[in-house]
Design a protein around this motif. Structure first.
Motif, PDB file in Angstrom:
ATOM      1  N   GLU A 194       0.801  -1.227   0.000  1.00 43.98           N
ATOM      2  CA  GLU A 194       0.000   0.000   0.000  1.00 43.98           C
ATOM      3  C   GLU A 194       0.835   1.278   0.000  1.00 43.98           C
ATOM      4  O   GLU A 194       0.295   2.358  -0.184  1.00 43.98           O
ATOM      5  CB  GLU A 194      -0.932   0.002   1.220  1.00 43.98           C
ATOM      6  CG  GLU A 194      -1.995  -1.086   1.184  1.00 43.98           C
ATOM      7  CD  GLU A 194      -2.815  -1.033  -0.097  1.00 43.98           C
ATOM      8  OE1 GLU A 194      -3.321   0.055  -0.420  1.00 43.98           O
ATOM      9  OE2 GLU A 194      -2.936  -2.075  -0.768  1.00 43.98           O
ATOM     10  N   ARG A 195       2.117   1.154   0.196  1.00 43.87           N
ATOM     11  CA  ARG A 195       2.987   2.347   0.174  1.00 43.87           C
ATOM     12  C   ARG A 195       2.950   2.942  -1.235  1.00 43.87           C
ATOM     13  O   ARG A 195       3.081   2.230  -2.226  1.00 43.87           O
ATOM     14  CB  ARG A 195       4.421   1.944   0.540  1.00 43.87           C
ATOM     15  CG  ARG A 195       5.378   3.107   0.752  1.00 43.87           C
ATOM     16  CD  ARG A 195       5.623   3.355   2.224  1.00 43.87           C
ATOM     17  NE  ARG A 195       6.850   4.121   2.414  1.00 43.87           N
ATOM     18  CZ  ARG A 195       7.872   3.721   3.139  1.00 43.87           C
ATOM     19  NH1 ARG A 195       7.831   2.537   3.742  1.00 43.87           N
ATOM     20  NH2 ARG A 195       8.934   4.482   3.302  1.00 43.87           N
ATOM     21  N   LEU A 215       2.758   0.493  -4.401  1.00 40.65           N
ATOM     22  CA  LEU A 215       3.859  -0.379  -4.801  1.00 40.65           C
ATOM     23  C   LEU A 215       3.328  -1.661  -5.445  1.00 40.65           C
ATOM     24  O   LEU A 215       3.924  -2.172  -6.403  1.00 40.65           O
ATOM     25  CB  LEU A 215       4.729  -0.717  -3.591  1.00 40.65           C
ATOM     26  CG  LEU A 215       5.710   0.369  -3.146  1.00 40.65           C
ATOM     27  CD1 LEU A 215       6.400  -0.033  -1.863  1.00 40.65           C
ATOM     28  CD2 LEU A 215       6.740   0.655  -4.237  1.00 40.65           C
ATOM     29  N   ALA A 216       2.224  -2.173  -4.928  1.00 43.78           N
ATOM     30  CA  ALA A 216       1.647  -3.385  -5.503  1.00 43.78           C
ATOM     31  C   ALA A 216       1.223  -3.149  -6.950  1.00 43.78           C
ATOM     32  O   ALA A 216       1.478  -3.974  -7.836  1.00 43.78           O
ATOM     33  CB  ALA A 216       0.458  -3.850  -4.660  1.00 43.78           C
ATOM     34  N   GLU A 217       0.581  -2.021  -7.203  1.00 43.78           N
ATOM     35  CA  GLU A 217       0.134  -1.706  -8.563  1.00 43.78           C
ATOM     36  C   GLU A 217       1.322  -1.505  -9.501  1.00 43.78           C
ATOM     37  O   GLU A 217       1.323  -1.995 -10.644  1.00 43.78           O
ATOM     38  CB  GLU A 217      -0.731  -0.444  -8.539  1.00 43.78           C
ATOM     39  CG  GLU A 217      -2.067  -0.639  -7.828  1.00 43.78           C
ATOM     40  CD  GLU A 217      -2.790   0.676  -7.568  1.00 43.78           C
ATOM     41  OE1 GLU A 217      -4.016   0.638  -7.304  1.00 43.78           O
ATOM     42  OE2 GLU A 217      -2.131   1.745  -7.613  1.00 43.78           O
ATOM     43  N   LEU A 234       9.616   7.222  -3.808  1.00 47.00           N
ATOM     44  CA  LEU A 234       8.900   6.422  -2.826  1.00 47.00           C
ATOM     45  C   LEU A 234       8.355   7.319  -1.728  1.00 47.00           C
ATOM     46  O   LEU A 234       9.075   8.166  -1.180  1.00 47.00           O
ATOM     47  CB  LEU A 234       9.843   5.380  -2.217  1.00 47.00           C
ATOM     48  CG  LEU A 234       9.307   4.501  -1.101  1.00 47.00           C
ATOM     49  CD1 LEU A 234       8.242   3.554  -1.622  1.00 47.00           C
ATOM     50  CD2 LEU A 234      10.458   3.712  -0.463  1.00 47.00           C
ATOM     51  N   GLU A 235       7.088   7.144  -1.417  1.00 44.11           N
ATOM     52  CA  GLU A 235       6.469   7.934  -0.353  1.00 44.11           C
ATOM     53  C   GLU A 235       7.138   7.653   0.989  1.00 44.11           C
ATOM     54  O   GLU A 235       7.520   6.517   1.295  1.00 44.11           O
ATOM     55  CB  GLU A 235       4.986   7.576  -0.264  1.00 44.11           C
ATOM     56  CG  GLU A 235       4.211   8.341   0.796  1.00 44.11           C
ATOM     57  CD  GLU A 235       2.755   7.911   0.854  1.00 44.11           C
ATOM     58  OE1 GLU A 235       1.891   8.786   1.045  1.00 44.11           O
ATOM     59  OE2 GLU A 235       2.472   6.710   0.683  1.00 44.11           O
ATOM     60  N   GLY A 236       7.278   8.689   1.800  1.00 42.74           N
ATOM     61  CA  GLY A 236       7.832   8.504   3.133  1.00 42.74           C
ATOM     62  C   GLY A 236       6.879   7.710   4.014  1.00 42.74           C
ATOM     63  O   GLY A 236       5.662   7.706   3.807  1.00 42.74           O
ATOM     64  N   ALA A 237       7.441   7.026   4.994  1.00 41.20           N
ATOM     65  CA  ALA A 237       6.629   6.217   5.900  1.00 41.20           C
ATOM     66  C   ALA A 237       5.810   7.114   6.831  1.00 41.20           C
ATOM     67  O   ALA A 237       6.246   8.196   7.225  1.00 41.20           O
ATOM     68  CB  ALA A 237       7.515   5.303   6.728  1.00 41.20           C
TER      69      ALA A 237
END
Length: 295
Positions: A194-195, A215-217, A234-237
């Motif tokens: 989901e990230r 990320l899955a997509e 990449l999105e930050g946590a």
């Protein structure tokens, strides 16, 4: 066209090193200052001399300086000669194939050598895949870090991804197209599907493409293969608050091993804060332990 201004605080007759960003694809991104620098530099240190000559031709610029190669394999051996050129009062222009020198490209060793020698160093700003991808990502990028290329070996790549599990800043990195699918698949396993992320391909070029999603997509999309130069954002946590009640058992375990209650609360709260990315109050944890004991 006006000549480039000397470095602030430097002797105009003294040599200098000039780093110049070059277009990533669209020749229209070349600045007037880049044209001037190519035309007037005494020495041009180029990652690929043929590409630099082609760039000059496309810009209708005549190179009057000496052009020398400056790529990874010869970078160290070229340093003394280039530093000497600057010391002797010449302008050395450093360019790479595309984008900004020193950013995952040759350059930083020459900059460091000139700095160590007390020589002027300046930069002509311009195209950068890093900042272009960040701007196009559609993600919160007020704070970000750049991580170059991920490790090639699967085990090392997964270990690198583990360091990003709780990284609150956006992360931008480059990846080879033939390794993109494997990298994203590992990211799904380590960081979660989901990230959010963005895969930017062929920035500023004819077939520019930006894929945004989870990320899955993106991992599913990458299975079909991607071509060209790839930049990933990449999105930050997101920090996840920890309920002090969930930490009571760990505190009591430390107390049973002989740790004072207050010290145990401080130790567990600090560890939980570091792990979750959200602060855990020692006082609230202490109160939760007392409440659990009363219950």
């Amino acid at each position: 066209m006006q000549a480039a201004k000397p470095v602030q605080g430097a002797n105009p007759e003294q040599g200098r090193l000039v780093l110049a960003a070059t277009p990533m694809g669209d020749i229209g991104d070349a600045s007037a200052r880049l044209r001037e620098a190519l035309a007037t530099a005494d020495v041009i240190a180029a990652e690929d001399t043929r590409r630099t000559r082609n760039l000059a031709a496309a810009l209708d610029v005549t190179l009057t300086g000496r052009v020398v190669s400056f790529y990874d394999q010869v970078e160290v051996s070229r340093l003394p000669g280039l530093v000497a050129e600057v010391e002797q009062g010449r302008t050395v222009l450093l360019v790479t194939d595309a984008g900004m020198p020193s950013v995952s490209d040759p350059g930083y060793r020459l900059v460091a050598a000139c700095v160590d020698a007390g020589l002027p160093v300046t930069c002509l700003p311009g195209p950068s895949a890093v900042t272009t991808a960040l701007a196009l990502s559609g993600l919160p990028v007020e704070r970000f870090c750049f991580d170059g290329f991920p490790p090639r070996k699967p085990g090392q790549r997964r270990a690198w991804l583990e360091t990003l599990v709780r990284e609150p800043r956006a992360v931008v990195f480059f990846e080879a197209p033939h390794r993109l699918a494997a990298c994203l698949a590992d990211a799904v396993e380590v960081l979660g599907g989901e990230r959010r992320a963005a895969v930017c391909r062929e920035l500023t070029k004819t077939y520019e493409e930006v894929r945004r999603g989870t990320l899955a997509e993106l991992a599913d999309w990458a299975v079909e293969g991607a071509r060209g130069e790839i930049t990933v954002v990449l999105e930050g946590a997101t920090a996840v608050a920890t309920d002090p009640v969930d930490l009571v058992e760990e505190v009591e375990r430390l107390v049973e091993e002989g740790t004072r209650l207050k010290d145990a609360c401080a130790q567990v709260a600090e560890s939980a804060s570091r792990t979750s990315g959200a602060a855990v109050s020692k006082r609230e944890l202490y109160d939760a332990v007392l409440e659990a004991r009363r219950a």
